[in-house]
Structures are given as structure tokens and as C-alpha cells.
Motif scaffolding. Structure first.
Motif, short mmCIF file in Angstrom:
data_model
loop_
_atom_site.label_atom_id
_atom_site.label_comp_id
_atom_site.label_asym_id
_atom_site.label_seq_id
_atom_site.Cartn_x
_atom_site.Cartn_y
_atom_site.Cartn_z
N HIS A 29 50.95 -99.89 -22.34
CA HIS A 29 52.05 -99.52 -23.34
C HIS A 29 53.50 -99.62 -22.56
O HIS A 29 54.32 -99.18 -22.91
CB HIS A 29 51.85 -98.16 -23.70
CG HIS A 29 50.91 -97.97 -24.65
ND1 HIS A 29 50.76 -97.91 -26.15
CD2 HIS A 29 49.60 -97.99 -24.04
CE1 HIS A 29 49.64 -97.71 -26.44
NE2 HIS A 29 48.78 -97.72 -25.44
N GLN A 158 44.72 -101.38 -28.07
CA GLN A 158 45.42 -100.93 -29.23
C GLN A 158 44.92 -101.78 -30.50
O GLN A 158 45.15 -101.09 -31.58
CB GLN A 158 46.85 -101.55 -29.11
CG GLN A 158 47.60 -100.71 -28.27
CD GLN A 158 47.91 -101.08 -26.80
OE1 GLN A 158 46.91 -101.93 -26.35
NE2 GLN A 158 48.99 -101.14 -26.09
N TRP A 160 42.13 -101.21 -31.55
CA TRP A 160 41.09 -100.11 -31.93
C TRP A 160 41.89 -98.73 -32.13
O TRP A 160 41.22 -97.80 -32.65
CB TRP A 160 40.17 -99.77 -30.92
CG TRP A 160 39.66 -101.01 -30.66
CD1 TRP A 160 39.39 -101.28 -29.17
CD2 TRP A 160 39.11 -102.17 -31.13
NE1 TRP A 160 38.94 -102.66 -28.96
CE2 TRP A 160 38.61 -103.16 -30.33
CE3 TRP A 160 38.96 -102.47 -32.64
CZ2 TRP A 160 38.09 -104.26 -30.70
CZ3 TRP A 160 38.26 -103.85 -32.92
CH2 TRP A 160 37.96 -104.55 -32.08
N ASP A 161 43.09 -98.82 -32.42
CA ASP A 161 43.89 -97.50 -32.56
C ASP A 161 43.73 -97.07 -33.82
O ASP A 161 43.44 -95.74 -34.07
CB ASP A 161 45.54 -97.81 -32.34
CG ASP A 161 45.78 -97.63 -31.07
OD1 ASP A 161 45.03 -97.60 -29.90
OD2 ASP A 161 47.02 -98.03 -30.63
N ASN A 162 43.57 -97.68 -35.06
CA ASN A 162 43.21 -97.24 -36.17
C ASN A 162 41.82 -96.79 -36.55
O ASN A 162 41.69 -96.01 -37.56
CB ASN A 162 43.82 -98.12 -37.37
CG ASN A 162 42.80 -99.50 -37.38
OD1 ASN A 162 42.31 -99.78 -36.47
ND2 ASN A 162 43.04 -100.13 -38.59
N ARG A 164 40.14 -95.12 -33.76
CA ARG A 164 39.65 -94.69 -32.49
C ARG A 164 39.25 -93.31 -32.65
O ARG A 164 38.43 -92.63 -32.04
CB ARG A 164 40.95 -94.47 -31.57
CG ARG A 164 40.63 -94.01 -30.22
CD ARG A 164 41.86 -94.09 -29.13
NE ARG A 164 42.62 -95.74 -29.26
CZ ARG A 164 41.95 -96.73 -28.70
NH1 ARG A 164 40.83 -96.43 -28.12
NH2 ARG A 164 42.61 -97.89 -28.79
N GLN A 165 39.84 -92.53 -33.70
CA GLN A 165 39.31 -90.98 -33.96
C GLN A 165 38.10 -90.94 -34.67
O GLN A 165 37.56 -89.90 -34.91
CB GLN A 165 40.42 -90.50 -34.86
CG GLN A 165 41.69 -90.19 -33.82
CD GLN A 165 41.52 -89.77 -32.44
OE1 GLN A 165 40.87 -88.66 -32.38
NE2 GLN A 165 42.07 -90.37 -31.68
#
Length: 180
Positions: A29, A158, A160-162, A164-165
Motif C-alpha cells: 500500500h 487487494q 480480494w479486499d471485497n 476477504r471477510q
């Protein structure tokens, strides 16, 4: 970064080693530093496609959409996309933004898959970016089954950020053997 710096000392003209510095900084980042390193790689070779795709990703992360689109389309051209495909991607972006571009890429990849191999990680990436969590996870599991090397980046990439949870993603991270 320390290892990359040493590699550049040993082989300063390697495009991959120089590009990798920008990739590493992107995943950390550290976008401005990543841009600087990626631009150095472009100075070595304007046609090194992987530089353009990571420049696009950095620009997306920084909210610089016009620059991101230009770099994404350069990557498409350098990796063999037809002028028709590039125009279709640009039109999809102009009409519905990044989500539209990613949905168009999914449709094109599905057509491509009838004539050539499209990797599970590519399909997972496109579905994740298009916002289709279920399909992204389905394809990530296929990538896991094929032991795709990029699975080691699940915790930092990044893309997979959407998702990841999602508990299914967390289970995949566990199965890969990464810390959670």
C-alpha cells in the motif's frame, strides 16, 4: 524489499526484478513509491506489459481512474487484445465505470475459454472485481485445487479486499496455510 534491492544490484537491467520492486510496494500500500519504481521500469522498456497492469492497479487504488484505464488498455494491447476488444472494454468503462468493464471482461473471458485456457485465478479476479463474490470464491477454490502459485498472496492482494471477510475466503486462507 531488501532482497529485491540486492537482486537489482546483481542484475540492474532485469525488467522482472525492477518491476517486482513496484509490485512489492503496491502490495504494501505504498502507492507513490510503487509508481516511482514502476515508472523506472517503463523507462527501461515501455512495452513491458506487467508494468502497465500494476500501474493500472496503483492508479485505481489512488482514485486516478483516467490514468488507470489508460494503463489497463495498454496492458490489453500489449498482451494481444484486438482493437475490437479494447474498444469494447473502453465502451463498457465509459458507460458503467469499472464495474461495467469487469463484467465485460468476465463475458469476454468466458468466450475465450471456449478456445483457450483461461486460468482459474484470472476468472476469480474478474468475478471479484465485478462484485460476484460467489463466483470469485468458486474460481479461487479451483485455483487452490490446481495449486496456483498466486494463492500465496491471498492475505495481501487487494484483488480480494471485497471478499476477504467472507468465511469461505477465510477457510481458503487456512487451507492454503497462511496466517489469519
Amino acid at each position: 524489499l531488501v532482497e529485491n534491492r540486492r537482486a537489482r544490484e546483481l542484475d540492474p537491467l532485469s525488467l522482472f526484478i525492477n518491476w517486482d520492486a513496484g509490485r512489492i510496494l503496491y502490495h504494501a500500500h505504498r502507492y507513490d513509491e510503487s509508481l516511482a519504481e514502476l515508472r523506472k521500469t517503463l523507462a527501461m522498456d515501455q512495452n513491458f506489459a506487467w508494468t502497465h497492469i500494476f500501474l493500472s492497479s496503483v492508479y485505481i487504488a489512488k482514485g486516478m481512474d483516467d490514468e488507470a484505464l489508460a494503463e489497463y488498455l495498454k496492458f490489453a494491447v500489449l498482451t494481444g487484445a484486438s482493437q475490437e476488444r479494447v474498444a469494447a472494454l473502453k465502451d463498457a468503462y465509459v458507460s458503467t465505470g469499472w464495474n461495467g468493464l469487469w463484467r465485460k471482461e468476465v463475458k469476454l473471458a468466458l468466450v475465450d475459454s471456449k478456445h483457450r485456457r483461461v486460468t482459474p485465478i484470472t476468472m476469480a479476479t474478474l468475478y471479484a472485481r465485478a462484485g460476484d463474490k460467489d463466483r470469485a470464491l468458486e474460481w479461487l477454490n479451483k485455483a487452490f485445487e490446481e495449486r496456483d502459485a498466486s494463492m500465496v498472496y491471498l492475505n495481501i492482494d487487494q484483488r480480494w479486499d471485497n471478499i476477504r471477510q467472507d468465511p469461505r475466503f477465510q477457510d481458503l486462507v487456512r487451507r492454503v496455510g497462511l496466517p489469519q
